[in-house]
Design a protein around this motif. Structure first.
Motif, PDB file in Angstrom:
ATOM      1  N   ARG A   1       1.079   6.598  -6.877  1.00 58.67           N
ATOM      2  CA  ARG A   1      -0.106   7.400  -7.214  1.00 58.67           C
ATOM      3  C   ARG A   1       0.196   8.886  -7.082  1.00 58.67           C
ATOM      4  O   ARG A   1      -0.130   9.676  -7.959  1.00 58.67           O
ATOM      5  CB  ARG A   1      -1.268   7.048  -6.276  1.00 58.67           C
TER       6      ARG A   1
ATOM      7  N   GLU B   1      -0.739  -1.148 -10.855  1.00 58.04           N
ATOM      8  CA  GLU B   1      -0.774   0.319 -10.855  1.00 58.04           C
ATOM      9  C   GLU B   1       0.213   0.908 -11.852  1.00 58.04           C
ATOM     10  O   GLU B   1      -0.109   1.843 -12.592  1.00 58.04           O
ATOM     11  CB  GLU B   1      -0.460   0.845  -9.451  1.00 58.04           C
TER      12      GLU B   1
ATOM     13  N   VAL C   1       2.263   1.720  -3.505  1.00 53.48           N
ATOM     14  CA  VAL C   1       1.193   2.150  -4.408  1.00 53.48           C
ATOM     15  C   VAL C   1       0.876   3.630  -4.184  1.00 53.48           C
ATOM     16  O   VAL C   1       0.682   4.380  -5.137  1.00 53.48           O
ATOM     17  CB  VAL C   1      -0.066   1.281  -4.217  1.00 53.48           C
TER      18      VAL C   1
ATOM     19  N   LEU D   1       1.495  -3.612  -7.002  1.00 55.68           N
ATOM     20  CA  LEU D   1       2.167  -2.443  -7.548  1.00 55.68           C
ATOM     21  C   LEU D   1       2.237  -2.526  -9.071  1.00 55.68           C
ATOM     22  O   LEU D   1       2.080  -1.527  -9.781  1.00 55.68           O
ATOM     23  CB  LEU D   1       3.575  -2.344  -6.950  1.00 55.68           C
TER      24      LEU D   1
ATOM     25  N   GLU E   1      -1.027   0.576 -15.356  1.00 55.61           N
ATOM     26  CA  GLU E   1      -2.095   1.514 -15.704  1.00 55.61           C
ATOM     27  C   GLU E   1      -1.517   2.894 -16.034  1.00 55.61           C
ATOM     28  O   GLU E   1      -1.897   3.517 -17.031  1.00 55.61           O
ATOM     29  CB  GLU E   1      -3.078   1.596 -14.530  1.00 55.61           C
TER      30      GLU E   1
ATOM     31  N   ASP F   1       0.826  -1.208   0.000  1.00 54.00           N
ATOM     32  CA  ASP F   1       0.000   0.000   0.000  1.00 54.00           C
ATOM     33  C   ASP F   1       0.861   1.259   0.000  1.00 54.00           C
ATOM     34  O   ASP F   1       0.519   2.256  -0.640  1.00 54.00           O
ATOM     35  CB  ASP F   1      -0.909   0.010   1.244  1.00 54.00           C
TER      36      ASP F   1
END
Lengths: 200, 200
Positions: free
Chosen positions: B65, B117, B61, B114, B120, B58
């Motif tokens: 982000r 993400e 990530v 990860l 993406e 988390d």
DNA sequence: GTCTATATTGAGATAGAC
DNA sequence: GTCTATCTCAATATAGAC
């Protein structure tokens, strides 16, 4: 006699350990390499790994040395081949070799002993490429003053690494289009060179 | 009142944890990130990291982000600027951002959460670049049929990553020559485009 | 050369007091 | 929100028997 596998010689065992290390790096990344994981894959006990390679750093360095000996030779062959740029590209964009180097480079970023080795190999290869490009670029109809050999070399390697990485990780970044475009570009360049060299 | 620092709000603390994580990744690599190392850097106890980010995944990530929100916006700006290719290159070859992404990508190779993400973000950015290049390449005097937009995009990013990586690690691979060559190439392209656009 | 056993270190994570 | 204390697991590495 399939049962009675001869006791592996020291050299064989070393090579099997290096093979196992490469496989683990390719499948799970360099961080997954440990005396335990390597030992498990070869079927021996963890402490024995330390008998062959005193530290994990030594193991990584040995993997790099064995690979780069092959790869430097292959790069030299590619650069001397009939279609040098195409062969270079094939070598650079080979998934197995490149994926392994990505891991080694990432590992080297926090393992000084490995970093020194990687740096030496990188320098040697790059020098070889640039030297060859000096005479090669004009044959491909490219002005070395306009597009520097160092730039071409860095772009070839960077492009190949990026494509291999994205493909390996499954990132949807139009890698097929890029690879197809590169192949078209290369065949046009090779045609141009063939015409120029035969015409001179 | 320099002594009496107000109790950081939750949002502040989260951001400080993300800052600390980035700094550790840049200095020692992603493998050095742990609840212990992050906590030490911020000056709190390790378990508290888990209060803010349940798992280390988390945390990674969240770092990705926060960074990518900024970077996607910056890439959009660059592509819309007066000299799009030059601005793109500046952004891509910025050492801080790139070095961090190298670590995130390496980390993603063995952290599925990860990886999703990163994939993406990579896809989104690449799509944006390719779309823009479709109309941009002709303005730079480049035939998109001869040199595919996907190829240009992959080459730009790959080249920048390679240069930043080699520079950061201190590898002697003629990075200065390559960078200088790229800058020369870019200014010629921008001149060409300026002439073409004003002349049409 | 190969094993068992173990020392040491540090990771991720949770329980529960305050 | 923040702490202490602790569980569990796995890492590198070494000692020493066989």
């Amino acid at each position: 006699m399939s049962e009675r596998r001869a006791r592996a010689s020291t050299v064989d065992k070393r090579n099997r350990l290096l093979d196992a290390t490469e496989e683990i790096m390719l499948r799970d990344g360099y961080a997954a390499v440990s005396s335990r994981s390597v030992a498990a894959r070869v079927g021996i006990n963890p402490p024995l790994v330390h008998y062959y390679f005193a530290t994990i750093d030594d193991l990584f360095v040995a993997v790099l040395r064995r690979r780069s000996l092959r790869n430097v030779a292959r790069m030299a062959e590619a650069l001397a081949a009939a279609e040098p740029l195409t062969q270079w590209w094939r070598l650079a964009s080979d998934p197995r070799g490149s994926a392994l180097f990505i891991e080694l480079i990432a590992a080297a970023n926090h393992r000084p002993a490995l970093r020194a080795e990687v740096g030496e190999v990188a320098r040697e290869v790059r020098e070889m490429q640039i030297e060859r490009l000096r005479s090669l670029l004009p044959e491909y109809g490219i002005d070395p003053e306009a597009i520097a050999p160092a730039l071409v070399a860095a772009a070839m390697q960077g492009l190949a690494f990026g494509l291999v990485q994205d493909q390996g990780a499954g990132y949807d970044t139009a890698t097929a289009d890029a690879a197809a475009g590169m192949n078209r570009l290369l065949s046009r360049l090779e045609q141009r060179r063939a015409a120029a060299v035969s015409g001179s």
